[in-house]
Write a protein that holds these residues in place. Sequence first.
Motif, mmCIF file in Angstrom:
data_model
loop_
_atom_site.group_PDB
_atom_site.id
_atom_site.type_symbol
_atom_site.label_atom_id
_atom_site.label_comp_id
_atom_site.label_asym_id
_atom_site.label_seq_id
_atom_site.Cartn_x
_atom_site.Cartn_y
_atom_site.Cartn_z
ATOM 1 N N GLU A 199 -7.412 -24.865 -40.100
ATOM 2 C CA GLU A 199 -6.242 -24.887 -40.968
ATOM 3 C C GLU A 199 -5.833 -23.446 -41.283
ATOM 4 O O GLU A 199 -6.692 -22.568 -41.367
ATOM 5 N N THR A 201 -7.042 -18.660 -50.324
ATOM 6 C CA THR A 201 -7.818 -19.812 -49.896
ATOM 7 C C THR A 201 -9.124 -19.762 -50.678
ATOM 8 O O THR A 201 -9.747 -18.700 -50.776
ATOM 9 N N ILE A 231 -5.418 -25.232 -56.815
ATOM 10 C CA ILE A 231 -5.947 -25.673 -55.520
ATOM 11 C C ILE A 231 -7.396 -26.091 -55.721
ATOM 12 O O ILE A 231 -8.015 -25.761 -56.736
ATOM 13 N N GLU A 265 -8.959 -25.341 -49.952
ATOM 14 C CA GLU A 265 -7.505 -25.443 -49.911
ATOM 15 C C GLU A 265 -6.889 -24.052 -50.014
ATOM 16 O O GLU A 265 -7.534 -23.103 -50.445
ATOM 17 N N THR A 266 -5.618 -23.986 -49.623
ATOM 18 C CA THR A 266 -4.856 -22.739 -49.634
ATOM 19 C C THR A 266 -3.634 -22.929 -50.521
ATOM 20 O O THR A 266 -3.018 -24.000 -50.508
#
Length: 167
Positions: free
Chosen positions: A76, A121, A109, A113-114
């Motif tokens: 990702e 991140t 977040i 997650e970003t």
Amino acid sequence: MKIKINEDEKKDFEKLDGIINQYKDEKGMLINILQKAQEHFGYLPEKVQTYISQELDIPVSTINGVVSFYSLFSQEPQGKYTIGVCLGTACYVKGAQDIIDAIKEELHIDVNETTMDKLFTLKSTRCIGACGLAPVLTINDEVHGRVSPADVPSILYKYMKEHKSSN
């Protein structure tokens, strides 16, 4: 069936060809190629994995197995700044979970997650060997020790400010 490369992707995949050619004859070449490809693309999307698979004549399942096994690889997109909060024993006992909670609240977040703006991140990490500075967080290669939840906003602000001044 050869993977299709769009005109806007051409330069990136030419660079990937150079990486593959540089390392393809070395022992342990797959890890080196994946590392350099991730440095170039920022992560290893399915299209890049498939392209490497075709160029090296290695099944894509093998490539994906390596990518998903090693935590240093990402499938990702990652933020400009990767925040790693150490959850080793010393850091955990001294409040690392509170640090993670403060970052989650500040950036909206969760771990792995970003942020929407692709700036941060959040990752949890294992011991980084800075137990005397517990709890510790890293942002890219910079270590922040003896962090409290109250320190989180000012630490993050420093990177936001740095990002704005570099644009």
